[in-house]
Write a protein that holds these residues in place. Structure first.
Motif, PDB file in Angstrom:
ATOM      1  N   PRO A 179     -18.416 -76.562  -2.479  1.00 26.57           N
ATOM      2  CA  PRO A 179     -17.950 -77.419  -3.552  1.00 26.57           C
ATOM      3  C   PRO A 179     -18.202 -76.752  -4.893  1.00 26.57           C
ATOM      4  O   PRO A 179     -19.165 -76.004  -5.057  1.00 26.57           O
ATOM      5  N   SER A 180     -17.387 -77.060  -5.807  1.00 26.11           N
ATOM      6  CA  SER A 180     -17.452 -76.514  -7.163  1.00 26.11           C
ATOM      7  C   SER A 180     -16.912 -75.114  -7.283  1.00 26.11           C
ATOM      8  O   SER A 180     -17.118 -74.447  -8.262  1.00 26.11           O
ATOM      9  N   THR A 181     -16.202 -74.685  -6.289  1.00 25.20           N
ATOM     10  CA  THR A 181     -15.683 -73.333  -6.346  1.00 25.20           C
ATOM     11  C   THR A 181     -14.451 -73.254  -7.213  1.00 25.20           C
ATOM     12  O   THR A 181     -13.602 -74.104  -7.140  1.00 25.20           O
ATOM     13  N   ILE A 182     -14.382 -72.237  -8.000  1.00 29.29           N
ATOM     14  CA  ILE A 182     -13.126 -71.913  -8.659  1.00 29.29           C
ATOM     15  C   ILE A 182     -12.781 -70.498  -8.296  1.00 29.29           C
ATOM     16  O   ILE A 182     -13.596 -69.613  -8.409  1.00 29.29           O
ATOM     17  N   VAL A 183     -11.623 -70.305  -7.818  1.00 28.79           N
ATOM     18  CA  VAL A 183     -11.256 -68.941  -7.489  1.00 28.79           C
ATOM     19  C   VAL A 183     -10.020 -68.546  -8.262  1.00 28.79           C
ATOM     20  O   VAL A 183      -9.474 -67.491  -8.094  1.00 28.79           O
ATOM     21  N   LYS A 184      -9.557 -69.420  -9.084  1.00 28.62           N
ATOM     22  CA  LYS A 184      -8.341 -69.112  -9.798  1.00 28.62           C
ATOM     23  C   LYS A 184      -8.689 -68.265 -11.008  1.00 28.62           C
ATOM     24  O   LYS A 184      -9.751 -68.342 -11.550  1.00 28.62           O
ATOM     25  N   GLY A 185      -7.768 -67.483 -11.451  1.00 29.37           N
ATOM     26  CA  GLY A 185      -8.014 -66.855 -12.715  1.00 29.37           C
ATOM     27  C   GLY A 185      -7.432 -65.484 -12.831  1.00 29.37           C
ATOM     28  O   GLY A 185      -7.163 -64.822 -11.857  1.00 29.37           O
ATOM     29  N   LYS A 186      -7.248 -65.075 -14.038  1.00 28.79           N
ATOM     30  CA  LYS A 186      -6.664 -63.765 -14.272  1.00 28.79           C
ATOM     31  C   LYS A 186      -7.756 -62.724 -14.389  1.00 28.79           C
ATOM     32  O   LYS A 186      -7.646 -61.628 -13.920  1.00 28.79           O
ATOM     33  N   ILE A 187      -8.818 -63.085 -15.065  1.00 32.89           N
ATOM     34  CA  ILE A 187      -9.841 -62.088 -15.341  1.00 32.89           C
ATOM     35  C   ILE A 187     -11.002 -62.349 -14.415  1.00 32.89           C
ATOM     36  O   ILE A 187     -11.548 -63.436 -14.389  1.00 32.89           O
ATOM     37  N   THR A 188     -11.372 -61.383 -13.656  1.00 34.20           N
ATOM     38  CA  THR A 188     -12.361 -61.688 -12.646  1.00 34.20           C
ATOM     39  C   THR A 188     -13.388 -60.584 -12.490  1.00 34.20           C
ATOM     40  O   THR A 188     -13.726 -60.196 -11.404  1.00 34.20           O
ATOM     41  N   ASN A 189     -13.847 -60.079 -13.590  1.00 38.79           N
ATOM     42  CA  ASN A 189     -14.879 -59.048 -13.474  1.00 38.79           C
ATOM     43  C   ASN A 189     -16.150 -59.604 -12.872  1.00 38.79           C
ATOM     44  O   ASN A 189     -16.525 -60.727 -13.141  1.00 38.79           O
ATOM     45  N   SER A 190     -16.782 -58.776 -12.135  1.00 40.21           N
ATOM     46  CA  SER A 190     -18.158 -59.096 -11.792  1.00 40.21           C
ATOM     47  C   SER A 190     -19.027 -58.388 -12.812  1.00 40.21           C
ATOM     48  O   SER A 190     -18.752 -57.278 -13.207  1.00 40.21           O
ATOM     49  N   PRO A 235     -20.202 -67.307 -21.300  1.00 41.08           N
ATOM     50  CA  PRO A 235     -19.523 -68.031 -20.212  1.00 41.08           C
ATOM     51  C   PRO A 235     -18.525 -69.043 -20.775  1.00 41.08           C
ATOM     52  O   PRO A 235     -18.807 -69.696 -21.779  1.00 41.08           O
ATOM     53  N   MET A 236     -17.403 -69.148 -20.124  1.00 40.15           N
ATOM     54  CA  MET A 236     -16.340 -70.055 -20.559  1.00 40.15           C
ATOM     55  C   MET A 236     -15.941 -70.965 -19.399  1.00 40.15           C
ATOM     56  O   MET A 236     -16.176 -70.640 -18.238  1.00 40.15           O
ATOM     57  N   PRO A 237     -15.302 -72.090 -19.723  1.00 41.04           N
ATOM     58  CA  PRO A 237     -14.838 -72.963 -18.641  1.00 41.04           C
ATOM     59  C   PRO A 237     -13.992 -72.174 -17.649  1.00 41.04           C
ATOM     60  O   PRO A 237     -13.179 -71.342 -18.049  1.00 41.04           O
ATOM     61  N   GLY A 238     -14.205 -72.439 -16.397  1.00 38.91           N
ATOM     62  CA  GLY A 238     -13.450 -71.713 -15.360  1.00 38.91           C
ATOM     63  C   GLY A 238     -14.203 -70.519 -14.810  1.00 38.91           C
ATOM     64  O   GLY A 238     -13.828 -69.978 -13.778  1.00 38.91           O
ATOM     65  N   ASP A 239     -15.291 -70.105 -15.489  1.00 37.80           N
ATOM     66  CA  ASP A 239     -16.072 -68.975 -14.969  1.00 37.80           C
ATOM     67  C   ASP A 239     -16.892 -69.413 -13.757  1.00 37.80           C
ATOM     68  O   ASP A 239     -17.057 -70.606 -13.493  1.00 37.80           O
ATOM     69  N   ILE A 240     -17.389 -68.403 -13.069  1.00 37.86           N
ATOM     70  CA  ILE A 240     -17.986 -68.665 -11.751  1.00 37.86           C
ATOM     71  C   ILE A 240     -19.366 -68.026 -11.650  1.00 37.86           C
ATOM     72  O   ILE A 240     -19.562 -66.902 -12.112  1.00 37.86           O
ATOM     73  N   ARG A 252     -21.782 -67.348  -2.305  1.00 40.35           N
ATOM     74  CA  ARG A 252     -20.892 -68.504  -2.461  1.00 40.35           C
ATOM     75  C   ARG A 252     -20.582 -68.715  -3.943  1.00 40.35           C
ATOM     76  O   ARG A 252     -21.470 -68.571  -4.788  1.00 40.35           O
ATOM     77  N   GLN A 253     -19.367 -69.090  -4.210  1.00 39.64           N
ATOM     78  CA  GLN A 253     -18.949 -69.244  -5.603  1.00 39.64           C
ATOM     79  C   GLN A 253     -19.066 -70.698  -6.065  1.00 39.64           C
ATOM     80  O   GLN A 253     -18.685 -71.610  -5.329  1.00 39.64           O
ATOM     81  N   TYR A 254     -19.532 -70.864  -7.270  1.00 36.21           N
ATOM     82  CA  TYR A 254     -19.601 -72.196  -7.886  1.00 36.21           C
ATOM     83  C   TYR A 254     -19.034 -72.097  -9.295  1.00 36.21           C
ATOM     84  O   TYR A 254     -19.430 -71.226 -10.067  1.00 36.21           O
ATOM     85  N   SER A 255     -18.139 -73.016  -9.632  1.00 37.43           N
ATOM     86  CA  SER A 255     -17.658 -72.986 -11.015  1.00 37.43           C
ATOM     87  C   SER A 255     -18.742 -73.535 -11.932  1.00 37.43           C
ATOM     88  O   SER A 255     -19.504 -74.421 -11.551  1.00 37.43           O
TER      89      SER A 255
END
Ligand SMILES: Cc1cc2nc3c(=O)[nH]c(=O)nc-3n(C[C@H](O)[C@H](O)[C@H](O)COP(=O)(O)O)c2cc1C
Length: 802
Positions: free
Chosen positions: A363-374, A433-438, A581-584
């Motif tokens: 739960p709380s995962t966001i995987v959408k997005g254009k910019i996805t640097n680790s 960190p911005m909204p949508g970050d993980i 595991r990813q969490y937004s």
């Protein structure tokens, strides 16, 4: 016991490239690797971003290339394939640059994404024809490869998670037919047969014991092509370039000469001399007691493994297996259905896929997005001594870590569900960190679980000895391609126990492939038959009942089949790698700033602790949430930061309609806070923010209600609680009730966010929205559909469901 038969290339090779967000495509790619290896192809499985398009490289040398790619976001390419995709799109590529490439593609998708998706490059008419974003990545990749003159040798396959048999519903028949096609295109020489299913394939990675001096210069053996200088590629999970290099080191060869010595403590008189024939039997299950290891050489990395395990074959004490079913919907979501119907004559009955649930979103995962640097969080943190506690730290303290500042239960004490908000202190070098970050949380296995696994496999003797990963040698033509180990924290040398603690997922639900593998490591005929049944695609129901519906873990399976003794050298190959595991993030605005130290930001996530019971009665817990639950304030946790949707929707001048249920509130709260704190020159420009929130009970799981009250001037909330009255009332009902307002906001250019579980909620919300556009906007059904699709195209509609 079958003999190991190394892949024999017969001048044929297959490169299997995957683009995967949550691990399913990777699992498919591994299965396809097995399929082609059984057809005597030299094979290599790796992430797309690990490969360059340069003329002389593996891409052009492989006999065939199989691309396996999922679609993420709304019609997006997974992040570990984006660099490769961008390279493919380069305008100056000659139109026939891939003329020597023979390929096929297999896509993974979910047809429920047909609904909204409207990939930006598509016209409305085309959109209707193409079924929205369903398997969009595989379709556009396939098309682009053909544009560049690559030859399709077999039609594209498209798996759909909505299929009642899940990914397997398509994969099994597709892979079986693809195998036949390969055999017809590349017939085997006379007298050479496909490797039969009961023969163990060589491992992809092996473990070796090493003495420290063997590791000193390991960097000189780095494989050039896996060096990834593109900071955006994010090909190594949660790592930056430096970390990637360390991972490369990890898989670098310990000794170029193959002169790998055994730890002295393990050199027993029974150790076979190094000149022993390389094709020695892998493991003699019936033999008594001692451990003897002959270490692979580079020339023959596999064939020399000779392990005599101290295994007295257990009598057939297999726990009776009865059909079971899930008792609770709290289980970590099952993304992949699985099933099997086709077993072809040539194909390996274990080649089918199984569920890949372990890699799923929480739960709380966001995987959408254009910019996805680790982003590597903070080099300084790595130098700090971790607080002393019972938990085993990441080996070498090299994994990304951040400090846990605060943790708080967000549901009422008497509520059945434990939802927690965690606040971490993130080094500022990661960027604001911005909204949508993980945040990606990298869990550990518990010491008890690890100890149990070690004991089950009789690995006590070597559990504390330093080991090194070695990518198993291959006859693949381009030896540059050593696959980075996804999800592996960079450990140059580690003990088997540490590896099992931090890197190998021993509590995952086993795949059919796993059952096939371990069936090779028992000499109990009854166990072997049973394990092969679970591996057999034609007997899916048995597998589903035993492993999936009851959510048995790998560890439990090994407990049920004590005669199975996995050779320790195979540990890295037998178990899946642990993926974080990813969490937004749910924080934003002023909450982001660390008022004490400008060198840090604060980041919060909202986590539903996964705990449930199956008919087996045992309480089951999610690996990651169990880890999260165990974290103590002040502790450095294994956490990495990834960019997400780049703050879409945070401009307060644009109206925002936010729709979320349960922990789906996380990214919405982040947006609300960000919008609220953004100062405007003219406050009159500030547009409405409206939140539709769905929960069970106002008194139990109405997250952040106090904050909403304090923010009343900037935010209007329409809560919908399903269990507070006789009649069920959901977010879609609240939307309908406020239809006029919703329409006015859409008309005024509002951006819409929809977040929460991917069950029925997104479908019902969409139906409600279409109804509102029809009734209040006086639109025909078609016009309403088109408007929603246009909103997706213009990034005014964002769906984050899991
Ligand atoms: C956040 C998210 C977005 C998705 N978007 C799409 C999509 O636009 N189109 C589609 O066909 N499938 C979509 N899917 C389904 C995935 O492609 C499917 O779950 C696949 O099995 C994931 O494979 P992977 O683990 O290799 O990434 C999405 C899944 C998630 C979790």
């Amino acid at each position: 016991m079958a003999k190991v038969v190394p892949g024999q290339p017969y001048d044929r090779s297959a490169l299997i490239l995957f683009g995967s967000e949550t691990g399913n495509s990777e699992e498919v790619a591994q299965c396809l690797g097995d399929v082609v290896e059984r057809l005597r192809f030299a094979s290599k499985v790796c992430e797309m971003d690990a490969v360059e398009l340069q003329p002389q490289n593996a891409l052009h040398k492989a006999t065939v290339i199989i691309f396996v790619i999922s679609t993420t976001g709304l019609g997006d390419i997974p992040r570990n394939a984006r660099k490769f995709w961008r390279n493919l799109l380069r305008k100056r590529l000659p139109p026939n640059c891939l003329s020597r490439v023979s390929f096929t593609t297999f896509g993974l998708g979910d047809s429920s994404y047909v609904q909204y998706a409207y990939p930006p490059s598509l016209s409305a008419a085309c959109f209707a024809k193409q079924c929205g974003a369903f398997n969009w990545a595989a379709r556009k990749l396939h098309k682009r490869l053909e544009q560049l003159a690559a030859k399709e040798i077999y039609p594209r396959g498209e798996a759909d998670e909505q299929h009642h048999e899940g990914i397997d519903g398509t994969y099994l028949s597709w892979s079986a037919d693809f195998g036949k096609r390969l055999l017809s295109l590349y017939p085997l020489p006379d007298g050479v047969e496909p490797i039969p299913p009961h023969v163990l394939l060589p491992p992809k990675y092996i473990l070796q014991l090493v003495e420290e001096e063997n590791l000193k210069d390991s960097s000189e053996y780095l494989e050039p092509e896996i060096k990834d200088s593109d900071p955006e590629s994010g090909s190594l999970l949660g790592t930056d370039a430096a970390e990637g290099a360390a991972i490369q080191k990890t898989i670098a060869l310990a000794s170029a000469s193959g002169k790998t010595t055994l730890s002295k403590s393990l050199q027993s008189p029974t150790t076979p001399p190094r000149s022993q024939p390389q094709s020695s039997v892998l493991a003699t299950m019936t033999s008594p007691v001692s451990i003897s290891i002959s270490v692979p050489t580079l020339d023959h990395p596999l064939s020399s493994i000779s392990t005599t395990l101290n295994s007295t074959p257990a009598s057939s004490n297999l726990t009776p297996i009865s059909p079971t079913s899930l008792q609770s919907s709290l289980a970590e979501p099952l993304r992949t259905g699985l099933k099997e119907s086709v077993a072809s004559v040539w194909s390996n009955p274990v080649a089918g896929l199984s569920t890949s649930t372990p890699a799923l979103h929480q739960p709380s995962t966001i995987v959408k997005g254009k910019i996805t640097n680790s982003v590597n969080l903070d080099a300084n943190l790595l130098d700090r001594d971790p607080p002393v506690n019972q938990k085993v730290q990441l080996p070498g303290a090299q994994g990304p870590r951040v400090e846990l500042l605060h943790t708080e239960r967000m549901t009422a004490d008497n509520h059945w569900q434990d939802v927690r908000q965690l606040t971490f202190r993130l080094p500022a070098n990661a960027g604001r960190p911005m909204p949508g970050d993980i945040l990606r949380v990298h869990p550990n296995n518990t010491p008890d679980a690890v100890a149990e696994l070690i004991c089950l496999n009789d690995w006590e003797a070597m559990a504390e000895t330093k080991t090194v990963f070695k990518a198993a040698g291959s006859s693949f033509p381009d030896n540059m391609l050593l696959s980075p180990i996804r999800g592996l924290h960079p450990v140059n040398q580690t003990t088997l126990r540490e590896l099992l603690t931090h890197n190998l997922d021993i509590t995952a639900i086993p795949t059919r492939r796993f059952f096939g593998k371990i069936s090779e490591w028992t000499n109990d005929p009854l166990h072997k038959t049973r394990l092969l049944d679970f591996a057999n695609p034609a007997r899916t129901e048995e597998y589903l009942d035993y492993a999936v519906r009851s959510r048995r873990s790998i560890l439990e399976v090994l407990g049920d089949f004590p005669s199975v003794k996995i050779p320790w050298t195979y540990a890295a190959d037998a178990f899946p790698f642990m993926q974080g595991r990813q969490y937004s993030i749910c924080s934003g605005g002023d909450l982001t700033n660390d008022t004490q130290d400008p060198g840090f930001y604060h980041v919060q996530i909202l986590v539903a602790i996964v705990k449930y019971q199956t008919v087996l009665q045992k309480i089951r817990r999610g690996l990651c949430t169990q880890y999260i639950e165990s974290l103590e304030v002040g502790e450095l946790a294994g956490v990495s930061f990834e960019r997400g949707t780049a703050g879409i929707g945070s401009d307060p001048r644009r109206p925002a309609i936010l729709i979320g249920a349960g922990t789906g509130i996380a990214p919405l709260r982040s947006l609300i806070l960000e919008r609220a704190c953004t100062r405007l020159e003219n406050e009159a420009d500030r547009a409405k923010t409206v939140l539709f929130f769905g929960g069970r009970n106002q008194g139990a799981d109405y997250f952040y209600q106090e904050e909403w009250k304090a923010n009343r001037a900037l935010l209007t909330v329409f809560p919908a609680f399903s269990r507070d009255q006789r009649e069920k009332y959901y977010v879609q009902d609240a939307l309908r009730a406020e239809g006029k307002l919703v329409w006015e906001m859409v008309e005024g250019g509002a951006s819409v966010w929809l977040c929460g579980s991917s069950g029925g909620m997104p479908r019902r919300v969409r139906a409600a929205l279409l109804g509102i556009l029809g009734f209040h906007g006086r639109m025909s059904r078609e016009e309403a559909e088109k408007l929603l699709a246009e909103m997706v195209k213009n990034r005014l509609f964002t769906q984050e469901t899991w």
